[in-house]
Write an enzyme that holds these catalytic residues in place. Structure first.
Site, PDB file in Angstrom:
ATOM      1  N   GLU A 486       0.807  -1.221   0.000  1.00 14.27           N
ATOM      2  CA  GLU A 486       0.000   0.000   0.000  1.00 14.27           C
ATOM      3  C   GLU A 486       0.840   1.270   0.000  1.00 14.27           C
ATOM      4  O   GLU A 486       0.284   2.370   0.060  1.00 14.27           O
ATOM      5  CB  GLU A 486      -0.974  -0.030   1.180  1.00 14.27           C
ATOM      6  CG  GLU A 486      -2.021  -1.112   1.032  1.00 14.27           C
ATOM      7  CD  GLU A 486      -2.868  -1.326   2.270  1.00 14.27           C
ATOM      8  OE1 GLU A 486      -3.873  -2.038   2.180  1.00 14.27           O
ATOM      9  OE2 GLU A 486      -2.501  -0.790   3.349  1.00 14.27           O
ATOM     10  N   LYS A 591       5.917  -1.644   1.775  1.00  8.11           N
ATOM     11  CA  LYS A 591       5.276  -1.894   3.064  1.00  8.11           C
ATOM     12  C   LYS A 591       5.280  -3.389   3.401  1.00  8.11           C
ATOM     13  O   LYS A 591       5.544  -3.787   4.532  1.00  8.11           O
ATOM     14  CB  LYS A 591       3.835  -1.366   3.041  1.00  8.11           C
ATOM     15  CG  LYS A 591       3.079  -1.555   4.335  1.00  8.11           C
ATOM     16  CD  LYS A 591       1.645  -1.043   4.210  1.00  8.11           C
ATOM     17  CE  LYS A 591       0.882  -1.208   5.521  1.00  8.11           C
ATOM     18  NZ  LYS A 591      -0.538  -0.827   5.389  1.00  8.11           N
TER      19      LYS A 591
END
Length: 756
Positions: A486, A591
């Site tokens: 993300e 991430k």
């Protein structure tokens, strides 16, 4: 890394009331039984920093999304779990002065979560004025009777003077969520009553403007004590009972609070709910405390018998895996197919308490191995039953078929971030993969050929409409998406998303060839549709870089500044707590596994060279700021024989919350990512795979460990795997004989232990 509890193989225990880290202590001592649960906040009023949290499965509220703008297709509301009526509230008084552990003088403090029996205990010695009181409290939510909460107190006057001991216990509807947009309270009282030793409140969630259901919850307490009852006043938003007596030196007293919690999810109307509550409370009132505790602990003993992982030589690793299994089973054990596994479970408000794609991608692979297959099937049925909501979500985007939500309670999307709601559509592929994973592991095709074929077909119709054809390149593409990583939003041709879309279409066509004529007629997939799907499969664009020998995360990823995480100053980590969102999006820092997520899903479909090149390129760029990240990297590192990295990533995933790796456990535990510790051991260290209907293992023993053991449910058998310095030992605990592969050699398992 922050460690506030002692290392213990079966307990989470501390002898310090850590007021600076009170919320951390509360998160880590959360308890639950799948039906309801709570943070480890104190029963009595605590004037210091604390986060009260009691949650009931399936009870939620639509909180109007505040994002600053509205767009067509945007969710109408943000669904969120709400703080339930506080039915554990109990205050203790010495000479009419309330105890408050934030300000009072205390000693001999112990906070202990017994994971084997699932009992949370607290002990302390309190000195107030001239009095000295020893208090012991045991708390549990019953695994044997889902509606039951029990709190048991023991008091002792440890001083030399007498004093008046008073216990005031309540059911209090005056609660709110800390993260509520408008500071609102969600409960309206429909009925309440109290007598000498009991009290009840029936409350309903307040009305909303979105047409979502209101929930009625009934709480009835029955109290047992050798203290004397006192007359109490009527309260506006609570019911109360009060008891007291003069406690002489060395004198003792006990107090038990038993609460029955029922909801309108299980009853047709308010009268039937109240009747059931009264009948159950009356039954519970007659039982001995020891019998209630025993029935509860026996259920947990059965769970541990199936699922326990034993580690020799590393107590921190042992505590980590048991803590994670404990919290997972406290959140979900498959009894109710209307429920799912929230990322925070019953441990906090963050993420709204709803269902994410974590369940299909991370939880199902673990639950398949440690529970009966019916538990996982219920997770699949949860999605099937919410297919109507998925139609709505796709229609809101102007697309055909079904788009399963990123976040939901009822099948309707209720997430409030556009780059997730509109773009993180890989979730559709993850749900398809879960159906495949269940079918491959269990050998049971009854779901995929019936309900599952419907889910696959409607997901495929969505993909076929969402994908577009590039005339310039002569290939199919997917633009404007967000992958599992993300920190890369609104990208074109995310490799993971494209790969899953292609795979889903291919798998759906395979299943359509096997369904019954009746099912095929109901699905009504035309030859034209099938041809279009096949054309997409043949011409799907999957970005690669031949020079680097890697799959490319998205079209523009390699144009970023590619520097490893090791070059970042330590005081800038985690970047999500130090950098602006804009800066994060412009960076190449990852991430969580994205390309590597896909390689893990289809681990046998890639060559060792492909796995190595992609791991070596992407892992150094990964900050692991998603709780889901470490387990994937541990498994792939083990597959590549990077054993030190595999162990490093296991330690991170197994103790992510216990050691507060990401500095965010105070908000609640990372429940769905807790599956990662089991996956890292079983799929990583033990190398478990299912290939062509056969179970395979390729174990190694971490240097820090002297051995490890686990049990695995597989197609009606239970297999125990024990790995030590003297090799791998396999035992068929139950079920028919089974042939498995260990490092390329077939081994026949029968009643005798086999060494491989």
């Amino acid at each position: 890394m922050q460690r506030i509890f002692d290392i213990d193989s079966w307990e989470v225990v501390t002898h310090k009331l850590d007021k600076e880290n009170k919320r951390l202590q509360e998160s880590m001592t959360s308890i639950g039984n799948g039906y309801m649960g709570m943070r480890g906040f104190f029963e009595e009023n605590y004037s210091g920093d604390t986060l009260q949290g009691i949650y009931i499965g399936g009870v939620w509220f639509p909180d109007k999304t505040r994002v600053g703008w509205w767009k067509n297709g945007y969710p109408k509301y943000f669904g969120k779990v709400i703080n339930a009526v506080n039915f554990i509230k109990t205050n203790v008084f010495i000479n009419d002065k309330p105890i408050d552990l934030a300000t009072d003088s205390i000693g001999d403090f112990t906070l202990r979560l017994d994971m084997k029996r699932s009992i949370l205990s607290r002990e302390f010695m309190l000195e107030k004025d001239d009095a000295k009181l020893k208090v012991s409290i045991d708390r549990f939510v019953s695994a044997a009777q889902k509606e039951l909460f029990v709190d048991a107190y023991q008091f002792e006057n440890a001083g030399s003077t007498s004093f008046k001991l008073t216990v005031n216990t309540q059911i209090d509807a005056d609660v709110k969520n800390e993260d509520a947009n408008y500071g609102e309270r969600f409960w309206e009282i429909l009925d309440k009553s109290q007598s000498e030793n009991r009290g009840e409140i029936v409350a309903i969630t307040k009305a909303n403007n979105f047409g979502t259901p209101r929930f009625i919850v009934g709480d009835e307490m029955v109290n047992k004590t050798d203290l004397m009852p006192e007359k109490t006043n009527q309260l506006e938003s609570a019911v109360q009972n009060q008891f007291s007596k003069e406690l002489a030196p060395a004198g003792t007293a006990y107090f038990e609070k038993r609460v029955v919690v029922v909801t309108s999810r299980d009853y047709e109307d308010q009268p039937s709910l109240i009747q059931a509550m009264h009948e159950l409370a009356a039954k519970i009132a007659e039982e001995k405390l020891s019998d209630l505790q025993s029935a509860h602990s026996q259920v947990w003993a059965q769970r541990w018998e199936k699922s326990d992982v034993e580690i020799d030589g590393d107590d921190a690793a042992q505590q980590g895996i048991r803590f994670n299994l404990y919290q997972l089973f406290s959140t979900y054990y498959g009894e109710d197919d209307r429920l799912n596994i929230g990322p925070k479970g019953f441990t906090g408000e963050k993420y709204g308490g709803a269902t994410y794609w974590d369940t299909e991608a991370f939880a199902i692979p673990m639950y398949l191995g440690v529970t009966d297959s019916s538990v996982t099937r219920n997770l699949l049925m949860y999605r099937y039953k919410q297919l109507d909501g998925a139609y709505v979500n796709a229609k809101e985007q102007g697309l055909k078929g079904a788009l399963y939500p990123m976040v939901t309670f009822n099948g309707i999307e209720c997430h409030n971030e556009w780059e997730i709601t509109f773009e993180e559509i890989h979730r559709n592929g993850d749900i398809a993969f879960a159906i495949y994973n269940y079918t491959r592991y269990t050998g049971d095709k009854s779901y995929v050929l019936n309900e599952g074929s419907k889910v696959l077909t409607e997901i495929s119709r969505f993909w076929a409409d969402r994908i577009h054809y590039s005339q310039r390149k002569g290939q199919y593409m997917i633009h404007g998406v967000t992958g599992p990583d993300e920190y890369e939003n609104n990208v074109n041709n995310n490799w993971y998303t494209n790969y899953l879309a292609k795979w889903t279409l291919k798998y759906t066509l395979e299943i359509l060839d096997d369904v019954s004529p009746e099912q095929a007629a109901e699905l009504n997939v035309s030859n034209e549709e099938k041809q279009h799907w096949q054309d997409i499969i043949n011409k799907m664009y999957l970005p690669e870089d031949d020079e680097l020998g890697i799959f490319v995360q998205d079209d523009d990823f390699l144009d970023k500044e590619l520097k490893p995480v090791s070059e970042l100053p330590a005081d800038q980590l985690p970047i999500n707590q130090h950098w602006s969102w804009d800066k994060i999006l412009r960076s190449a820092f990852i991430k969580q596994g994205d390309i590597l997520q896909g390689i893990w899903d289809f681990i046998d479909d890639f060559t060792p060279e492909q796995k190595k090149a992609n791991f070596d390129f992407y892992e150094p760029l990964t900050v692991h700021e998603s709780s889901l990240s470490a387990s994937i990297h541990s498994i792939l590192a083990a597959d590549l024989h990077y054993e030190d990295k595999a162990v490093e990533m296991y330690e991170r995933t197994s103790r992510l919350d216990l050691d507060n790796y990401n500095n965010d456990t105070a908000d609640g535990l990372h429940i769905t990512s807790m599956t990662g510790s089991w996956l890292a051991i079983v799929q990583g260290f033990a190398g478990m795979r299912v290939r062509h209907d056969q179970l395979h293992f390729s174990p190694f023993l971490p240097k820090k460990w002297s051995g490890y053991r686990f049990r695995l449910n597989f197609r009606g058998r239970v297999v125990q795997v024990s790995v030590g310095s003297d090799g791998t030992h396999l035992t068929l605990v139950s079920g028919k004989p089974l042939t498995i592969d260990v490092k390329g050699q077939n081994v026949q398992l029968g009643p005798e232990t086999v060494t491989a």
